[in-house]
Design an enzyme around this catalytic site. Structure first.
Site, short mmCIF file in Angstrom:
data_model
loop_
_atom_site.label_atom_id
_atom_site.label_comp_id
_atom_site.label_asym_id
_atom_site.label_seq_id
_atom_site.Cartn_x
_atom_site.Cartn_y
_atom_site.Cartn_z
N SER A 29 0.83 -1.21 0.00
CA SER A 29 0.00 0.00 0.00
C SER A 29 0.86 1.26 0.00
O SER A 29 0.35 2.35 -0.21
CB SER A 29 -0.91 0.02 1.24
OG SER A 29 -0.13 0.03 2.43
N HIS A 38 -3.63 -4.22 -4.88
CA HIS A 38 -3.82 -3.62 -3.56
C HIS A 38 -5.26 -3.83 -3.09
O HIS A 38 -6.18 -3.12 -3.51
CB HIS A 38 -3.49 -2.13 -3.60
CG HIS A 38 -3.65 -1.46 -2.27
ND1 HIS A 38 -4.08 -0.17 -2.13
CD2 HIS A 38 -3.44 -1.94 -1.00
CE1 HIS A 38 -4.15 0.14 -0.85
NE2 HIS A 38 -3.76 -0.92 -0.16
N GLU A 73 -7.09 -2.04 -6.18
CA GLU A 73 -6.32 -1.20 -7.08
C GLU A 73 -5.32 -2.08 -7.83
O GLU A 73 -4.47 -2.72 -7.21
CB GLU A 73 -5.58 -0.11 -6.30
CG GLU A 73 -6.51 0.93 -5.68
CD GLU A 73 -5.77 1.96 -4.85
OE1 GLU A 73 -6.10 3.14 -4.94
OE2 GLU A 73 -4.85 1.55 -4.09
N ASN A 76 -4.94 6.39 -1.48
CA ASN A 76 -4.08 7.01 -0.48
C ASN A 76 -3.45 8.32 -0.97
O ASN A 76 -2.95 9.11 -0.16
CB ASN A 76 -2.98 6.05 -0.03
CG ASN A 76 -3.51 5.04 0.97
OD1 ASN A 76 -4.42 5.34 1.73
ND2 ASN A 76 -2.96 3.84 0.96
#
Length: 504
Positions: A123, A144, A156, A194
């Site tokens: 991540s 991910h 992802e 993120n």
């Protein structure tokens, strides 16, 4: 390129929470799954844990007993990497250290065939950097998953610099075949979620550091006005302050300390003090047994104004005019319809958050953005020290008459919801302009990955594509640190829209 055939064995290396979750997803989808962990005995223990979870799925009637038994028969813990020979996909979910992941993957290349997909669940690390150690980097991709992997739908699918299109497509289609919602993205710090989510935390912490509002009030406004499922302070207490700060710091460093991603000093102090959130019993909030949850600031009842004068249609807050009329308050139309504000009987003005300070004006109260003004249960107001008491009282009474609780915060440019949404839109537009992902995938990622009520581009279409840039321009004027300077991509985005609208 299609998804892996269900007869193809899938391996998961690393049997922590994420590794177990990914293994369960592949197992329930119908694949033979092999588990490996470098620590002796952990793979077998993880297999037992997954078996117990399958039992619970049967109890909840999400699996039949026959399906559970078939899944269990396909799950195999192995004691050595050589036991992963013949797998078509290996997903590593080991510790977040570049050297550890690279060493593992180099060892895997000696075991699996060259057409075996290799994937990382990282991540925070660069997929390109991890894959750079491989002999065949083209078959390496990021997958991910979000925790808990069996429950959260988003994956992802991250293409590193050397990832082959066929490998990324096969990984994407496999994730979809597993019942997940995959989004494709390039290898960028933070990937989609993120990266784009940083302002949700950063702006809440900034309001707190400016002493504009306490955590309980900020959280309440984000939930009850912004429509977010949780506020930033309570969410980071749930995630863990150390974990959240680590991701923020990683993204900031990866972007060469770009001021837009700057970490919070207040959060740093929280981590240094050992107050990491729920897992330690104390974070922004006290989670110990018997501790009282602080209440958000809520204004005392005030008398509503007899009337308001509408100068303009209020832009994104236009629905307020109908609500005011429904509350029995007269709405008078101004002779000149060029503004976007309400004038109160006191002579003061009520203005939607626009990035400016109330202190810049004579008698102004700003009100915050809401996802849906009809459904919102709380509205934040801000004003300067010199704003008249009558104007503040009438503004408070007006929203209370509409059935809203009112939180009066400090004179913060952009307030709480508006500044947060504007910066999220900016980072999203910038990411798309840099080829990280499509608009659709960014919206999907933010709705499914962090439960936003709308994706950034959905927000932008609702508010007007020039809204975020205009607000950030004003904030940058007030606070020229660079953090609020709109990206070039956002300017182009708004200009291109304006040109399309002006074309006959």
């Amino acid at each position: 390129m299609t998804a892996l055939d269900l007869s193809s064995p899938v391996a998961v290396v690393g049997t922590g929470t994420m590794g177990q979750g990914i293994a369960q997803v592949a197992l329930v989808a119908g694949h033979p799954v092999r588990l490996y962990d470098a620590a002796p005995g952990l793979a077998r223990k993880a297999a037992d844990t997954i078996g117990s979870r399958l039992d619970r799925l049967v109890e909840k009637e999400r699996l039949t007993a026959d399906e559970r038994d078939a899944a269990r028969s396909r799950l195999t813990p192995v004691d050595d990497l050589s036991g992963l020979a013949g797998c078509s996909l290996v997903v590593e979910a080991v510790v977040e250290r570049l050297d550890v992941k690279q060493e593992l993957l180099r060892a895997l290349e000696d075991v699996v065939t060259d057409d075996c997909l290799l994937a990382t669940n990282t991540s925070s690390l660069s997929v390109t950097s991890i894959g750079g150690a491989l002999r065949v980097p083209g078959r390496f991709v990021g997958l991910h998953f979000f925790n808990p992997a069996p429950l959260l739908p988003l994956v992802e699918v991250v293409s590193g610099f050397a990832t082959d299109v066929d490998a990324a497509t096969r990984a994407y289609e496999t994730a979809r075949a597993w019942g997940k919602t995959p989004v494709a993205c390039a290898d960028t710090p933070g990937f989609i979620v993120n990266r784009v989510a940083r302002p949700f935390y950063a702006e809440a912490f900034t309001v707190y550091e400016m002493q504009g509002a306490d955590p309980a009030t900020v959280d309440a406004v984000l939930r009850e006005s912004g429509g977010f499922r949780m506020g930033a302070f309570e969410l980071t207490d749930l995630i863990g302050q150390d974990v959240n700060e680590s991701v923020t710091h990683s993204v900031w460093q990866a972007f060469f300390q770009d001021v837009r991603f700057r970490p919070s000093l207040a959060q740093r102090r929280l981590v240094e003090s050992g107050r990491l959130g729920r897992k330690t019993g104390h974070g922004w909030y006290d989670h110990r047994e018997g501790a009282e949850r602080p209440e958000p600031h809520t204004a005392d009842p005030a008398e509503p104004p007899a009337y308001v004068v509408a100068e303009g249609a209020l832009g994104p807050a236009a629905e307020l005019l109908d609500l005011i009329r429904e509350a029995g308050i007269e709405v008078r139309e101004a002779e000149e319809d060029e503004g976007t504000r309400l004038v109160l009987p006191s002579g003061g003005q009520l203005v939607l958050a626009d990035g400016q300070l109330s202190a810049e004006f004579g008698d102004v109260v700003h009100f915050d953005l809401a996802l849906d003004y009809r459904k919102a249960t709380r509205i934040a107001l801000s004003h300067a020290a010199h704003t008249s008491a009558a104007t503040v009282a009438q503004a408070t009474g007006l929203f209370q008459a509409l059935g809203k609780k009112v939180s009066v915060i400090g004179d913060v440019p952009g307030m709480i919801v508006a500044r947060t949404v504007a910066r999220i839109i900016d980072l999203a537009v910038d990411a798309v302009a840099q080829g990280v992902a499509t608009e659709e995938d960014v919206d999907t990622a933010m709705r499914l990955g962090v439960n936003y009520p709308l994706g950034p581009f959905e927000w932008s279409r609702r508010l007007g594509r020039g809204w975020a840039g205009a607000l950030l321009d004003e904030m940058h004027e007030v606070d020229p640190c660079g953090r609020y300077a709109p990206s070039l991509a956002l300017h182009r985005y708004a200009c291109a829209t304006d040109q399309r609208e002006d074309t006959p």
